[in-house]
Design an enzyme around this catalytic site. Structure first.
Site, PDB file in Angstrom:
ATOM      1  CB  SER A 158      -7.592  26.415 -28.074  1.00 44.52           C
ATOM      2  OG  SER A 158      -8.087  25.132 -28.426  1.00 44.52           O
ATOM      3  CG  ASP A 159      -6.924  21.453 -26.344  1.00 46.80           C
ATOM      4  OD1 ASP A 159      -6.985  22.228 -27.319  1.00 46.80           O
ATOM      5  OD2 ASP A 159      -7.256  20.263 -26.414  1.00 46.80           O
ATOM      6  CB  ALA A 160      -2.197  25.044 -23.672  1.00 51.54           C
TER       7      ALA A 160
END
Length: 369
Positions: A158-160
């Site tokens: 998700s961070d990406a």
């Protein structure tokens, strides 16, 4: 020096006082700029990426500072960022495909729009073109083995979705090449098809968390992990053209997440590190910062309308303000990780400051209305 921060409950703050808000944010920005290097003195957990001026930890602060400088017209912050970019020769991170190493491209393009002399977007474009010339085709399931690069060439966590997609969309708008937007949109959809729980309206951090449960038996949706996505959605929509036919896809996701977020905000104005946890937990300011940023932006743009959203922004912003100490240090920032974990009053990280500054810019806009 002992922290002067609050713990759980935040007293209401009169956010109509723009001068007070700006003075607080300047103090936060100034303290962080003055402490870019002596990391061991105030960060409990330093990852290998923390000192990297072209990585995601510092890059998130730089992005928040660039946005805050633009919102408030403070050239001294733009100049400070320009000096850093020049020192780094306007390069992205060293890993060609890794999303974390693409974030600073958003900072560089912001500086170029601000008219910084000598702004050089050539290295950013060269990196993106190299990826387009050899698009990654790795599978999207995340390995448990940290030594296995697995899906890291793609946006499989998700961070990406905060780190990379807005850089590609910004490149599309800056260079006028449709290939950048096509790539970003296709890869974002692949990641969302995998990680977005349509029933809940939140994102899993990565595929390892599909079957994991938290201490209260809840599905494990990490606050900052969803904050990354939510802030990333805003950054994409702020960049792309209003009449882009793909825009509604992001608007729909943004509204679904917004509705879930306002429904699960904790009584103290924060969001719990594990978003669906039912038990009381300490405040956590990095996820909260991104959520306030997104909700305030949605109100400013007219995408969100209603007292439930404005009340959530007021409570979240009051809680953030209450957790800045007298020196301008934001506390209760969960350390580098990939899941909900404990957080302490004096926990600080540069990305928490970045999220705070992004939120500040939108709060100032909101209060001008």
């Amino acid at each position: 020096m002992p922290s002067t921060q609050s713990t759980l409950e935040a007293a209401p703050v009169d956010t109509s006082e723009q001068a007070e808000i700006k003075a607080m944010a300047n103090k936060v920005a100034d303290w962080q700029l003055a402490n870019l290097d002596n990391l061991e003195s105030y960060i409990r957990f330093i990852s290998r990426e923390t000192p990297n001026p072209r990585g995601w930890v510092k890059g998130t602060f730089f992005l928040g500072l660039a946005d805050y400088a633009e919102q408030t017209g403070q050239e001294r912050y733009t100049n400070a960022l320009a000096a850093i970019a020049e020192r780094e020769k306007w390069r992205l991170g060293d890993r060609l495909y890794h999303a974390d190493d693409h974030l600073v491209g958003q900072v560089y393009m912001s500086l170029a729009r601000a008219g910084v002399p000598g702004a050089d977007l050539g290295p950013t474009r060269k990196t993106l073109d190299a990826i387009l010339a050899d698009k990654p085709k790795t599978q999207m399931l995340h390995p448990d083995n940290h030594n296995d690069p697995g899906c890291a060439k793609r946006w499989c966590w998700s961070d990406a979705l905060f780190m990379a997609p807005a850089t590609w969309w910004d490149a599309h708008e800056t260079f006028g090449d449709e290939a950048y937007a096509d790539y970003a949109h296709a890869e974002f959809k692949v990641a969302t098809d995998l990680l977005f729980d349509k029933e809940i309206g939140l994102y899993y951090r990565d595929s390892r968390f599909f079957d994991r449960r938290g201490a209260d038996g809840e599905k494990l949706f990490w606050s900052r992990g969803n904050g990354w996505v939510y802030g990333g959605l805003v950054n994409i929509m702020r960049t792309m053209a209003q009449d882009d036919p793909r825009r509604e896809y992001y608007v729909s996701l943004f509204r679904k997440m917004s509705d879930r977020l306002v429904a699960i905000q904790a009584p103290n104005g924060m969001w719990r590190a594990s978003l669906l946890a039912s038990s009381a937990t300490p405040p956590e300011t990095s996820g909260t910062g991104f959520f306030v940023y997104g909700l305030a932006w949605g109100l400013n743009e007219g995408l969100l309308k209603g007292d439930q959203y404005s009340s959530a922004v007021d409570a979240g912003w009051a809680a953030l303000m209450a957790n800045v100490d007298s020196e301008g240090r934001l506390g209760y920032v969960q350390q580098v990780g990939d899941q909900p974990e404990g957080v302490q009053p004096d926990d600080r990280q540069l990305y928490g400051t970045g999220a705070f500054l992004l939120a500040t810019g939108q709060i100032l806009r909101l209060e001008q209305k």
